[in-house]
Design a protein around this motif. Structure first.
Motif, mmCIF file in Angstrom:
data_model
loop_
_atom_site.group_PDB
_atom_site.id
_atom_site.type_symbol
_atom_site.label_atom_id
_atom_site.label_comp_id
_atom_site.label_asym_id
_atom_site.label_seq_id
_atom_site.Cartn_x
_atom_site.Cartn_y
_atom_site.Cartn_z
ATOM 1 N N ARG A 102 27.000 9.589 55.408
ATOM 2 C CA ARG A 102 25.598 9.438 55.002
ATOM 3 C C ARG A 102 25.105 8.018 55.301
ATOM 4 N NH1 ARG A 102 24.074 13.175 49.854
ATOM 5 N NH2 ARG A 102 25.156 15.032 50.589
ATOM 6 N N THR A 103 26.002 7.053 55.139
ATOM 7 C CA THR A 103 25.638 5.670 55.453
ATOM 8 C C THR A 103 25.383 5.502 56.953
ATOM 9 O OG1 THR A 103 26.924 4.845 53.584
ATOM 10 C CG2 THR A 103 26.407 3.268 55.319
ATOM 11 N N TYR A 104 26.208 6.126 57.778
ATOM 12 C CA TYR A 104 25.991 6.050 59.228
ATOM 13 C C TYR A 104 24.620 6.592 59.618
ATOM 14 C CZ TYR A 104 30.981 5.134 60.199
ATOM 15 O OH TYR A 104 32.230 4.596 60.282
ATOM 16 N N GLY A 105 24.136 7.585 58.874
ATOM 17 C CA GLY A 105 22.821 8.134 59.170
ATOM 18 C C GLY A 105 22.789 9.045 60.395
ATOM 19 N N PHE A 106 23.905 9.709 60.676
ATOM 20 C CA PHE A 106 23.954 10.593 61.837
ATOM 21 C C PHE A 106 22.910 11.705 61.766
ATOM 22 C CE2 PHE A 106 28.751 9.670 62.474
ATOM 23 C CZ PHE A 106 28.468 8.578 63.258
ATOM 24 N N THR A 107 22.693 12.252 60.581
ATOM 25 C CA THR A 107 21.724 13.339 60.440
ATOM 26 C C THR A 107 20.320 12.846 60.763
ATOM 27 O OG1 THR A 107 23.097 14.414 58.772
ATOM 28 C CG2 THR A 107 20.780 15.068 58.862
ATOM 29 N N GLN A 108 19.969 11.682 60.257
ATOM 30 C CA GLN A 108 18.645 11.137 60.531
ATOM 31 C C GLN A 108 18.487 10.831 62.021
ATOM 32 O OE1 GLN A 108 20.708 10.158 58.119
ATOM 33 N NE2 GLN A 108 19.606 10.577 56.230
ATOM 34 N N ALA A 109 19.545 10.343 62.648
ATOM 35 C CA ALA A 109 19.492 10.075 64.089
ATOM 36 C C ALA A 109 19.286 11.379 64.859
ATOM 37 C CB ALA A 109 20.771 9.384 64.549
ATOM 38 N N ALA A 110 19.975 12.440 64.443
ATOM 39 C CA ALA A 110 19.820 13.736 65.108
ATOM 40 C C ALA A 110 18.409 14.289 64.910
ATOM 41 C CB ALA A 110 20.863 14.722 64.586
ATOM 42 N N GLU A 111 17.862 14.128 63.714
ATOM 43 C CA GLU A 111 16.496 14.592 63.459
ATOM 44 C C GLU A 111 15.496 13.840 64.337
ATOM 45 O OE1 GLU A 111 16.345 14.013 59.228
ATOM 46 O OE2 GLU A 111 17.225 15.994 58.818
ATOM 47 N N ALA A 112 15.705 12.536 64.497
ATOM 48 C CA ALA A 112 14.821 11.738 65.355
ATOM 49 C C ALA A 112 14.961 12.164 66.819
ATOM 50 C CB ALA A 112 15.140 10.254 65.207
ATOM 51 N N GLU A 113 16.185 12.453 67.254
ATOM 52 C CA GLU A 113 16.405 12.932 68.625
ATOM 53 C C GLU A 113 15.693 14.254 68.865
ATOM 54 O OE1 GLU A 113 20.595 13.167 69.487
ATOM 55 O OE2 GLU A 113 20.888 11.075 68.933
ATOM 56 N N LEU A 114 15.772 15.154 67.891
ATOM 57 C CA LEU A 114 15.109 16.446 68.038
ATOM 58 C C LEU A 114 13.597 16.270 68.095
ATOM 59 C CD1 LEU A 114 15.455 19.512 68.257
ATOM 60 C CD2 LEU A 114 15.240 19.608 65.763
ATOM 61 N N ALA A 115 13.071 15.398 67.270
ATOM 62 C CA ALA A 115 11.627 15.156 67.265
ATOM 63 C C ALA A 115 11.154 14.601 68.609
ATOM 64 C CB ALA A 115 11.254 14.204 66.133
ATOM 65 N N ALA A 116 12.002 13.823 69.270
ATOM 66 C CA ALA A 116 11.633 13.210 70.552
ATOM 67 C C ALA A 116 12.041 14.056 71.758
ATOM 68 C CB ALA A 116 12.282 11.829 70.657
ATOM 69 N N ALA A 117 12.709 15.172 71.505
ATOM 70 C CA ALA A 117 13.229 15.990 72.604
ATOM 71 C C ALA A 117 12.106 16.668 73.384
ATOM 72 C CB ALA A 117 14.182 17.051 72.056
ATOM 73 N N SER A 118 12.373 16.918 74.636
ATOM 74 C CA SER A 118 11.412 17.636 75.480
ATOM 75 C C SER A 118 11.325 19.091 75.017
ATOM 76 C CB SER A 118 11.872 17.602 76.944
ATOM 77 O OG SER A 118 13.038 18.401 77.106
ATOM 78 N N PRO A 119 10.235 19.765 75.348
ATOM 79 C CA PRO A 119 10.125 21.186 74.989
ATOM 80 C C PRO A 119 11.296 22.005 75.540
ATOM 81 C CG PRO A 119 7.989 20.354 75.679
ATOM 82 C CD PRO A 119 8.993 19.264 75.948
ATOM 83 N N ARG A 120 11.750 21.691 76.722
ATOM 84 C CA ARG A 120 12.882 22.414 77.338
ATOM 85 C C ARG A 120 14.159 22.228 76.515
ATOM 86 N NH1 ARG A 120 15.765 25.899 79.228
ATOM 87 N NH2 ARG A 120 17.227 25.490 80.884
ATOM 88 N N THR A 121 14.428 20.996 76.105
ATOM 89 C CA THR A 121 15.616 20.719 75.299
ATOM 90 C C THR A 121 15.533 21.421 73.959
ATOM 91 O OG1 THR A 121 15.967 18.603 76.401
ATOM 92 C CG2 THR A 121 16.986 18.869 74.240
ATOM 93 N N ARG A 122 14.357 21.369 73.343
ATOM 94 C CA ARG A 122 14.173 22.065 72.061
ATOM 95 C C ARG A 122 14.412 23.563 72.211
ATOM 96 N NH1 ARG A 122 11.701 19.215 67.850
ATOM 97 N NH2 ARG A 122 11.148 21.179 66.894
ATOM 98 N N ALA A 123 13.921 24.143 73.296
ATOM 99 C CA ALA A 123 14.093 25.584 73.525
ATOM 100 C C ALA A 123 15.573 25.939 73.655
ATOM 101 C CB ALA A 123 13.320 26.029 74.766
ATOM 102 N N VAL A 124 16.322 25.101 74.353
ATOM 103 C CA VAL A 124 17.767 25.329 74.512
ATOM 104 C C VAL A 124 18.462 25.269 73.151
ATOM 105 C CG1 VAL A 124 19.880 24.240 75.386
ATOM 106 C CG2 VAL A 124 17.936 24.579 76.906
ATOM 107 N N LEU A 125 18.169 24.218 72.379
ATOM 108 C CA LEU A 125 18.801 24.051 71.066
ATOM 109 C C LEU A 125 18.414 25.172 70.099
ATOM 110 C CD1 LEU A 125 18.343 20.197 70.783
ATOM 111 C CD2 LEU A 125 20.528 21.408 71.010
ATOM 112 N N GLU A 126 17.172 25.612 70.161
ATOM 113 C CA GLU A 126 16.725 26.702 69.290
ATOM 114 C C GLU A 126 17.389 28.016 69.676
ATOM 115 O OE1 GLU A 126 12.476 26.357 69.605
ATOM 116 O OE2 GLU A 126 12.448 24.566 68.330
#
Length: 200
Positions: A102-126
């Motif tokens: 939780r201190t590392y903040g990996f989840t928050q980093a992943a959430e920020a990456e998803l928010a900045a992801a391209s529509p194509r990347t989001r579609a793949v992950l979804e």
């Protein structure tokens, strides 16, 4: 034009028991076309799909079929949620790992990456997440991996953020020099001769 309507597909899984000739056809909502997943004599899955979205759906489905509990364990590790299902552990090891991640903040980093992801990347992950969840939804409590039964908890739906977050566990495992890197960075403000004495 992409169809909005939910279609059915036939997912053919030839599990590691190919020698016995077992096939399983499954109908699942949310796929655009037919997908085939077959496994060789070693149990390695091969996927045939007509489009990328279905391909990533099938990859999520196949991965979950092989590693659902491991996926959940990695997700809980990176999110700092191990103690919820394992207890604090001897010498508080699970709780300490939760605090660290939780201190590392990996989840928050992943959430920020998803928010900045391209529509194509989001579609793949979804699509991948939908595949994982489709497999998990196909199981009843008795057919869930035994770890869920032993620990008496249920799988919660996989999300695109989870896929980005669990990768960070591998980054952490492969970065075994990070403590030394941080120390070197902290010592970089010292004069060169002092650094040489401390770090021969």
């Amino acid at each position: 034009m992409r169809r909005v309507a939910v279609l059915l597909f036939v997912l053919v899984c030839l599990f590691s028991s190919i020698a016995r000739g077992q096939q399983t056809a499954v109908q699942i909502k949310g796929i655009k076309d037919k997908i085939t997943i077959y496994r060789d004599e070693r149990g390695i899955p091969y996927i045939e799909a007509q489009n990328d979205e279905d391909l990533y759906f099938a990859q999520g489905y196949a991965t979950a079929a092989d590693r659902l509990w491991q996926m959940d364990l990695f997700r809980r590790t990176v999110r700092g949620e191990l103690a919820e299902v394992l207890g604090v552990g001897p010498n508080n090891i699970a709780l300490d790992q939760d605090k660290l991640h939780r201190t590392y903040g990996f989840t928050q980093a992943a959430e920020a990456e998803l928010a900045a992801a391209s529509p194509r990347t989001r579609a793949v992950l979804e699509a991948y997440a939908r595949g994982v969840n489709a497999y998990a939804a196909s199981l009843d409590p008795k057919s869930m991996p035994p770890e869920f039964q032993i620990l008496q908890y249920s799988f919660r739906p996989w999300t695109p953020t989870d896929s980005l977050a669990v990768v960070k566990i591998f980054f952490e495992a492969l970065s075994d020099t990070w403590r030394l890197d941080i120390m070197r960075q902290a010592l970089s403000v010292l004069p060169a001769e002092k650094r040489a004495e401390l770090l021969p």
